[in-house]
Design a protein around this motif. Structure first.
Motif: not given
Length: 218
Positions: A69-77, A89-93, A104-113, A164-169
């Motif tokens: 309800l109130w916090g940050e939740v990550r699912n489909n990780v 890295g990690r991909i999550s909603r 979000t797409v975490e890849w090596l030291s970067d984070m894509l939103r 990494i964006m292809s993997l996200y798709m």
């Protein structure tokens, strides 16, 4: 740079061709049985490039009621692994409260939103690295025989994120457009939708025109 992810098989197995500027670069696959099984990207010769595997522990944490309800939740990780099996890295909603969600797409030291918006028959996914928009994924709702397609417009200086964006798709299609309960011979489908969210402010309707010479988005 333009990356096309085109589904070419769906009934017996789920397979994609991935093109860079019109040339086949790699292939992708998802499990026909369930979205929780591995997603893979391979070279055209069949060598493993990247894979993504569902993380059940992270998913279970998202069930905590007050946090939902109130916090940050990550699912489909999904944890991202390189060809050697190392987690890189990690991909999550991500959902914050009741009205804010993005991927979000975490890849090596970067984070894509990645912020999604639906406008009629087209979905637009704005890709950010920090405060800079580096790309946009476009998906039209018209689908023939359950074969989905995605087009990533990526600024050339960020071409290193193409894989990494292809993997996200592939991940996105795996979770939201898998069509696993259907076997089709001939099917045409088109849908419409409009998204109203606190993340709509990240959508720039002039971005494709300014960077790729396309028309403004209505």
């Amino acid at each position: 740079m333009i990356v096309d992810v085109r589904q070419v098989e769906n009934n017996v197995r789920i397979r994609f061709d991935i093109l860079h500027d019109g040339i086949v670069h790699s292939t992708g696959s998802c499990s026909r049985l369930s979205s929780i099984f591995n997603i893979e990207m391979r070279t055209t010769e069949g060598a493993l490039m990247l894979s993504a595997k569902f993380d059940p522990v992270a998913h279970i944490k998202s069930w905590l009621p007050l946090k939902r309800l109130w916090g940050e939740v990550r699912n489909n990780v999904y944890n991202v692994k390189d060809a050697g099996g190392t987690i890189t890295g990690r991909i999550s909603r991500v959902r914050k409260g009741l009205f804010t969600s993005y991927h979000t797409v975490e890849w090596l030291s970067d984070m894509l939103r990645i912020y999604s918006i639906s406008l009629g028959d087209t979905d637009y996914n704005s890709v950010y690295l920090g405060d800079t928009q580096i790309g946009m994924v476009v998906k039209h709702s018209y689908v023939r025989n359950n074969l989905d397609s995605y087009k990533l417009y990526l600024l050339d200086r960020f071409a290193s994120y193409a894989d990494i964006m292809s993997l996200y798709m592939l991940y996105f299609d795996n979770h939201y457009h898998g069509h696993r309960d259907e076997i089709v011979i001939v099917k045409h489908e088109k849908s419409w939708g409009w998204t109203f969210s606190s993340t709509n402010r990240f959508f720039n309707k002039h971005w494709l025109k300014d960077n790729f010479g396309l028309q403004d988005i209505d």
